[in-house]
Design a protein around this motif. Structure first.
Motif, PDB file in Angstrom:
ATOM      1  N   LYS A 265     -12.003   2.374  -1.102  1.00 53.53           N
ATOM      2  CA  LYS A 265     -10.811   1.523  -1.141  1.00 53.53           C
ATOM      3  C   LYS A 265     -10.174   1.365   0.237  1.00 53.53           C
ATOM      4  O   LYS A 265      -9.015   1.025   0.347  1.00 53.53           O
ATOM      5  CB  LYS A 265      -9.762   2.047  -2.135  1.00 53.53           C
ATOM      6  CG  LYS A 265     -10.063   1.660  -3.562  1.00 53.53           C
ATOM      7  CD  LYS A 265      -8.894   1.960  -4.482  1.00 53.53           C
ATOM      8  CE  LYS A 265      -7.752   0.986  -4.266  1.00 53.53           C
ATOM      9  NZ  LYS A 265      -6.570   1.335  -5.041  1.00 53.53           N
TER      10      LYS A 265
ATOM     11  N   SER B 240       0.832  -1.205   0.000  1.00 48.11           N
ATOM     12  CA  SER B 240       0.000   0.000   0.000  1.00 48.11           C
ATOM     13  C   SER B 240       0.860   1.246   0.000  1.00 48.11           C
ATOM     14  O   SER B 240       0.543   2.225  -0.673  1.00 48.11           O
ATOM     15  CB  SER B 240      -0.906   0.030   1.220  1.00 48.11           C
ATOM     16  OG  SER B 240      -1.740  -1.079   1.224  1.00 48.11           O
TER      17      SER B 240
ATOM     18  N   GLU C  23      -5.488  -4.791   9.885  1.00 46.41           N
ATOM     19  CA  GLU C  23      -4.120  -4.848  10.401  1.00 46.41           C
ATOM     20  C   GLU C  23      -4.082  -4.379  11.839  1.00 46.41           C
ATOM     21  O   GLU C  23      -4.906  -3.579  12.247  1.00 46.41           O
ATOM     22  CB  GLU C  23      -3.253  -3.873   9.614  1.00 46.41           C
ATOM     23  CG  GLU C  23      -2.634  -4.423   8.382  1.00 46.41           C
ATOM     24  CD  GLU C  23      -1.737  -3.388   7.745  1.00 46.41           C
ATOM     25  OE1 GLU C  23      -0.576  -3.304   8.138  1.00 46.41           O
ATOM     26  OE2 GLU C  23      -2.233  -2.662   6.868  1.00 46.41           O
TER      27      GLU C  23
ATOM     28  N   ARG D 176     -14.854  -0.574   1.569  1.00 51.00           N
ATOM     29  CA  ARG D 176     -13.804  -0.670   0.561  1.00 51.00           C
ATOM     30  C   ARG D 176     -14.331  -0.428  -0.834  1.00 51.00           C
ATOM     31  O   ARG D 176     -13.632   0.111  -1.674  1.00 51.00           O
ATOM     32  CB  ARG D 176     -13.148  -2.056   0.625  1.00 51.00           C
ATOM     33  CG  ARG D 176     -12.115  -2.150   1.679  1.00 51.00           C
ATOM     34  CD  ARG D 176     -11.093  -3.234   1.431  1.00 51.00           C
ATOM     35  NE  ARG D 176     -11.577  -4.394   0.742  1.00 51.00           N
ATOM     36  CZ  ARG D 176     -11.823  -5.556   1.319  1.00 51.00           C
ATOM     37  NH1 ARG D 176     -11.670  -5.678   2.610  1.00 51.00           N
ATOM     38  NH2 ARG D 176     -12.221  -6.581   0.619  1.00 51.00           N
TER      39      ARG D 176
ATOM     40  N   PRO E 204      -8.360   0.928   3.678  1.00 52.33           N
ATOM     41  CA  PRO E 204      -7.036   1.345   4.142  1.00 52.33           C
ATOM     42  C   PRO E 204      -6.051   1.549   3.001  1.00 52.33           C
ATOM     43  O   PRO E 204      -4.987   2.132   3.213  1.00 52.33           O
ATOM     44  CB  PRO E 204      -6.587   0.180   5.019  1.00 52.33           C
ATOM     45  CG  PRO E 204      -7.369  -0.970   4.558  1.00 52.33           C
ATOM     46  CD  PRO E 204      -8.668  -0.458   4.069  1.00 52.33           C
ATOM     47  N   MET E 205      -6.390   1.094   1.811  1.00 52.11           N
ATOM     48  CA  MET E 205      -5.427   1.235   0.723  1.00 52.11           C
ATOM     49  C   MET E 205      -5.400   2.662   0.213  1.00 52.11           C
ATOM     50  O   MET E 205      -4.451   3.104  -0.413  1.00 52.11           O
ATOM     51  CB  MET E 205      -5.786   0.284  -0.405  1.00 52.11           C
ATOM     52  CG  MET E 205      -5.857  -1.134   0.117  1.00 52.11           C
ATOM     53  SD  MET E 205      -6.316  -2.278  -1.136  1.00 52.11           S
ATOM     54  CE  MET E 205      -7.978  -2.616  -0.680  1.00 52.11           C
TER      55      MET E 205
ATOM     56  N   ASN F 121      -6.578  -6.659   5.362  1.00 49.13           N
ATOM     57  CA  ASN F 121      -7.306  -5.622   4.638  1.00 49.13           C
ATOM     58  C   ASN F 121      -6.363  -4.533   4.117  1.00 49.13           C
ATOM     59  O   ASN F 121      -6.355  -3.413   4.607  1.00 49.13           O
ATOM     60  CB  ASN F 121      -8.349  -5.006   5.579  1.00 49.13           C
ATOM     61  CG  ASN F 121      -9.296  -4.103   4.835  1.00 49.13           C
ATOM     62  OD1 ASN F 121      -9.385  -4.137   3.624  1.00 49.13           O
ATOM     63  ND2 ASN F 121     -10.006  -3.265   5.579  1.00 49.13           N
ATOM     64  N   ASN F 122      -5.553  -4.880   3.133  1.00 46.53           N
ATOM     65  CA  ASN F 122      -4.780  -3.837   2.450  1.00 46.53           C
ATOM     66  C   ASN F 122      -4.470  -4.339   1.045  1.00 46.53           C
ATOM     67  O   ASN F 122      -4.875  -5.433   0.664  1.00 46.53           O
ATOM     68  CB  ASN F 122      -3.522  -3.465   3.228  1.00 46.53           C
ATOM     69  CG  ASN F 122      -2.511  -4.589   3.288  1.00 46.53           C
ATOM     70  OD1 ASN F 122      -2.576  -5.561   2.549  1.00 46.53           O
ATOM     71  ND2 ASN F 122      -1.548  -4.453   4.172  1.00 46.53           N
ATOM     72  N   ASP F 123      -3.744  -3.545   0.265  1.00 42.27           N
ATOM     73  CA  ASP F 123      -3.504  -3.899  -1.135  1.00 42.27           C
ATOM     74  C   ASP F 123      -2.927  -5.290  -1.299  1.00 42.27           C
ATOM     75  O   ASP F 123      -3.328  -6.052  -2.164  1.00 42.27           O
ATOM     76  CB  ASP F 123      -2.524  -2.890  -1.760  1.00 42.27           C
ATOM     77  CG  ASP F 123      -3.208  -1.594  -2.062  1.00 42.27           C
ATOM     78  OD1 ASP F 123      -2.881  -0.593  -1.420  1.00 42.27           O
ATOM     79  OD2 ASP F 123      -4.092  -1.612  -2.921  1.00 42.27           O
TER      80      ASP F 123
END
Lengths: 280, 370, 290
Positions: free
Chosen positions: C109, B104, B199, C105, C111-112, B169-171
């Motif tokens: 989107k 991210s 996270e 999300r 936390p990204m 929950n991230n990229d």
């Protein structure tokens, strides 16, 4: 559900401490959350030197010291000023303490490092040993407070002060002693609750403020200043959180407290569990 | 009051002048997590980079000039990574920057690097989306497109037709989860339930209960070390028994350290590189000499390779501009056998990889041999 | 001197943000601790619209209107609460907004975050666009301050101050206190949204972590330090805080100690708030009591 009750018991600890402070001092102490965090982190520090069980005592004692120092140098001088001044000062204090934590221990997750242990099973429900400890500790503390309020002179003084500060002073109750007692009790509760939570999960710098907001919700549920209300409020929030995530994303778990705060304030600011007016 | 801004401006000008790279040094920027939640990794990256840097400078640096790495701390956040890269480009005017760890964070800065035609190289970032970042963005760590396939193959080979899938929950987590799902379903598998987890939480019991509800034979958990350890530990305590399948980001002795017995039996995938090559043996030797007390950190080998390839490119480059360095970089990587294997860049700036399997047996992370 | 422009733009954005909070806190006496939510709404709305293809300038305009509308919407029920409780309710609202941005999300989107936000009016996205963006922001900030000056000097502004001091007196004078407060919050939210949109298009990347309690405390500090209830107070406060923060980056701190900078900075901010309240609650620029 059991998770909810156990979590709720710890929230009740925090809420009772917070409601005592609000009842007697009539302001919302943002820095209360940091007492929770510091209690846990200090235990971590001391447990590097002495066994864990012994480490709890100096940690809690130091946390009480922090609370009393706050009172002496910040809150007492500001007591005559406007509400917003106290509020901002407590926000500043909480930010200061929280960052002090980060400075000393870093922003990372820390852990007391207890071994993972299979939980015990009762009637088809699994509870971990720490959860049992948490529940018992909470019950003992709350029982203590109940006894204090009901049977001791100090307790009667606290109840009087919560009802009306001015009258209490007029009647001759020693306000200094009352104030000190309130800080000590709420600090002990906060610190112990923090240690219990840290044993169960982990330590991280935001643990103070995160639990503080939940404690607030509990306090509001029970009616500010109402000890039994705060207790029930804490339990309610614990249960609501755990049941609620069956319906929506776990990411919103904390949101339950926030939504509750807003809802109560808008619709029933005197509290829903405000059984028996004042502290009884 | 009026003088304050003027004084401030003077100070800034002086500091900027002081910070421009000295004419007789070749400087490369690096956005590194020196503080924040990735700090524990950041320290390792720095050590690996320094190891390679020492070797570069011992071999006459870059055509006689010493090479230096200028570190900017990104506090492990994307926001600060953005500030860091803007500072490195505007103030320090560096044409090559080593990008931040955590996909991210990397994805937040790659549009800026591409926009300004600054070369951005990543040694840890696995998200599949990074492939699309642009022609000035390169990475030495393989894309998750490959790992997702490997993980799906692992699940199928172990005989699991149905799994519960959870990812961070991230990229990185979302991307890898998607790739795993696509491949697993294509191979005939079924995803019983799928959800993300946040996270940095200390309590994952709600997520674990959700998995427990399905009593799956296997649960795929694509997450980092701390989160993974917490989830394993809390699963153990709540009595969830299932075969955990994890990804490369959880593969670390720290996982076992934090989770203890709860980590026993976990199986996972990771990009392998042979530990028998002369490059690897050399790396291990010099590491032990410089850091005798420390274990090789996760991604350490990739950071080491990154510095060496960059040095090779800088030596061959016609000038200090990013266009020339870029051309030299592509050339330098062709057939380059680093510690982590063949580092040839494909047309998107990605590298290839072979995926192996790891497991935790008797408290130690070893290769999985069924 | 591109980096100097960079710092100044951030400072100006905070000038607008702090001034907007000042309108609510300093003039109307409303403790809005969830103000950052409108900053976020402005930022996200503008970012999402422009990423979806609308022109950035139009996106910003729409974003500003959205923040103002949400502010008004929140104000109507929330203003029934008194001082402290309004503060808690707005704080809870601010946190809810952040959690929404973090979890939804499909929209934000999560936390990204949203990278690659385009710049308005054809300003280039890279470093080369920064000086132009600086002049753009200066113009907008000047306009905002002029509007605020007119507003605070107007009968509306004076009425707000009366409300702040003593609501009952205001009512006795026939002022519709409720309407005044709602308008103050709507206006404050409008400018907060503007600041947020400016921020999003400048930094070109936003995520829910940009809109946390830390930002609330930061903007509160700007207002309180500079002097609430005055026009120039927040301007001064914003410049002092932002310059302090940015210049801290340039101190030659050994990399080993880098991780101490952020917490020490935080402790300084907290301590400043406490000391201010103890010694000089009116801030650097005190209000003139006429």
């Amino acid at each position: 559900m059991t998770n909810g009750i156990i979590a709720g018991a710890v929230y009740a600890l925090f809420a009772v401490g917070l409601t005592l402070v609000y009842g007697v001092f009539r302001f919302i102490n943002f820095a209360h959350g940091e007492l929770i965090a510091w209690g846990a982190y200090l235990t971590l520090a001391f447990s590097a030197l002495i066994p864990f069980g012994a480490a709890i005592f100096p940690a809690v004692a130091l946390t009480v010291l922090i609370a009393l120092t706050q009172e002496r140098y910040v809150y007492a001088p500001l007591r005559k000023k406007t509400g917003i001044t106290l509020l901002i000062a407590s926000i500043g204090l909480s930010y200061f303490l929280r960052n002090g934590l980060r400075l000393l221990w870093g922003s990372d997750l820390q852990s007391f490092g207890f071994e993972a242990a299979r939980g015990l099973v009762f009637f088809g429900i699994t509870v971990s040993r720490t959860q049992i400890a948490m529940f018992l500790a909470a019950v003992i503390f709350l029982g203590f407070v109940w006894g204090l309020l009901r049977f001791t002179m100090l307790g009667k003084g606290l109840r009087a002060a919560a009802d009306s500060l001015e009258l209490a002073e007029i009647v001759g109750i020693d306000m200094k002693k009352i104030r000190r007692a309130v800080w000590i009790i709420s600090a002990v509760f906060a610190a112990s609750g923090g240690i219990l939570i840290a044993i169960d999960t982990n330590l991280e710098p935001m643990m103070g403020i995160a639990n503080l907001l939940k404690a607030f919700a509990a306090v509001l549920l029970g009616g500010a200043g109402n000890v039994w209300g705060a207790l029930l409020g804490g339990l309610f929030i614990g249960i609501a959180e755990n049941l609620g995530v069956a319906f929506f994303s776990p990411g919103y778990k904390d949101a339950i407290s926030f939504a509750l705060i807003i809802a109560i304030l808008l619709f029933k600011p005197t509290g829903i569990f405000a059984i028996m007016k004042g502290m009884r | 009051m009026k003088r304050l801004p003027a004084v401030a401006v003077c100070l800034v000008v002086l500091l900027c002048a002081a910070l421009a790279p000295a004419a007789d040094e070749v400087v490369v920027g690096s956005i590194t997590p020196l503080s924040g939640k990735l700090a524990v990794y950041g320290e390792g990256f720095q050590q690996a980079m320094l190891l390679a840097l020492d070797e570069v400078n011992a071999a006459e640096g870059i055509n006689g000039k010493p090479m230096r790495i200028h570190y900017e701390d990104n506090n492990s956040t994307a926001k600060d990574s953005v500030s860091a890269i803007q500072k490195l480009i505007t103030v320090n005017k560096l044409p090559v920057i080593f990008g931040p760890a955590a996909s991210s964070n990397f994805l937040a800065v790659c549009p800026i690097a591409q926009e300004n035609k600054t070369i951005l190289i990543g040694a840890e970032s696995a998200a599949a989306d990074i492939t699309k970042c642009g022609d000035y963005v390169f990475r030495l760590f393989p894309s998750d497109e490959l790992q997702g396939k490997g993980a799906a193959e692992l699940a199928v080979s172990l005989g699991y037709k149905e799994v519960v899938l959870t990812y961070i929950n991230n990229d990185w987590g979302v991307g890898l989860g998607r790739v795993f799902k696509d491949n697993f379903v294509k191979a005939g598998g079924k995803i019983i339930d799928e959800f993300s987890h946040d996270e940095g939480k200390t309590d994952y019991r709600t997520e674990i209960l959700r998995i427990k509800k399905h009593s799956p034979r296997a649960a795929v958990n694509l997450t980092y070390i701390k989160e993974g350890a917490t989830m394993l530990k809390q699963s153990y305590e709540t009595g969830l028994k299932t075969q955990w399948l994890m990804g490369s980001a959880s593969k670390s002795p720290k996982l076992v350290e934090l989770a203890g017995e709860a980590a026993e039996g976990v199986i996972g995938t990771y990009p392998t590189f042979s530990q028998e090559t002369p490059q690897y043996k050399h790396f291990k030797e010099v590491w032990a000499k410089k850091y005798p007390e420390k274990k090789v950190p996760v991604f350490g080998e990739y950071n080491y390779d990154m510095v060496h390839i960059t040095a090779k490119a800088l030596r061959a480059s016609k000038s200090y501009t990013s266009q020339d360095i870029r051309a030299a970089l592509i050339e330098a990587a062709k057939g380059y056998m680093g510690v982590t294997g063949d580092k040839t860049f494909d047309e998107n700036g990605d590298v290839g990889a072979v995926y192996g399997k790891w497991t935790v047996k008797a408290g130690i992370i070893t290769d999985y041999r069924p | 001197m591109d980096y100097l422009y960079h710092i100044l733009v951030i400072a100006l954005i905070y000038v607008i943000f702090a001034s907007s909070l000042n309108l609510e806190l300093g003039y109307a006496g409303l403790y809005n601790f969830g103000h950052v939510a409108f900053f976020a709404i402005g930022a996200y709305t503008s970012a999402l619209l422009s990423l979806a293809g609308f022109s950035p300038a139009a996106s910003m305009a729409i974003a500003v209107l959205c923040s103002a509308a949400s502010g008004a919407l929140l104000a109507v029920p929330a203003l029934r609460l008194s001082g402290d409780y309004f503060g808690i309710a707005t704080l809870a609202f601010g946190e809810l907004a952040r959690l929404f941005a973090l979890n939804e999300r499909w929209l934000t989107k999560g936390p990204m975050g949203l990278p690659g936000i385009p710049r308005p009016l054809g300003i280039e996205a890279g470093i080369s666009g920064i000086p132009v963006y600086f002049f753009f922001t200066v113009t907008i900030t000047a306009a905002v301050l002029l509007i605020l000056r007119k507003t605070t000097m107007s009968p509306f502004g004076r009425a707000l101050k009366v409300v702040r001091e003593d609501e009952f007196v205001a009512r006795a004078f026939g002022k519709n206190v409720f309407s005044l407060k709602v308008r103050a919050v709507a206006m404050g939210s409008l400018f907060a949204g503007l600041a947020g949109a400016l921020y999003a298009h400048f930094v070109t990347y936003i995520s829910p972590y940009d809109f946390s309690l830390n930002e609330t405390i930061l903007v509160l500090l700007c207002v309180v330090l500079g002097g609430k209830g005055t026009l120039s107070g927040p301007v001064l406060g914003a410049f002092v805080i932002i310059l302090f923060q940015e210049l801290l980056r340039f101190l030659p701190i050994p990399t080993d100690w880098g991780r101490f900078v952020s917490p020490i900075q935080g402790m300084i901010y907290g301590a400043v708030l406490v000391i201010l309240m103890l010694k000089r609650p009116e801030g650097i620029i005190p209000e003139h009591r006429t």
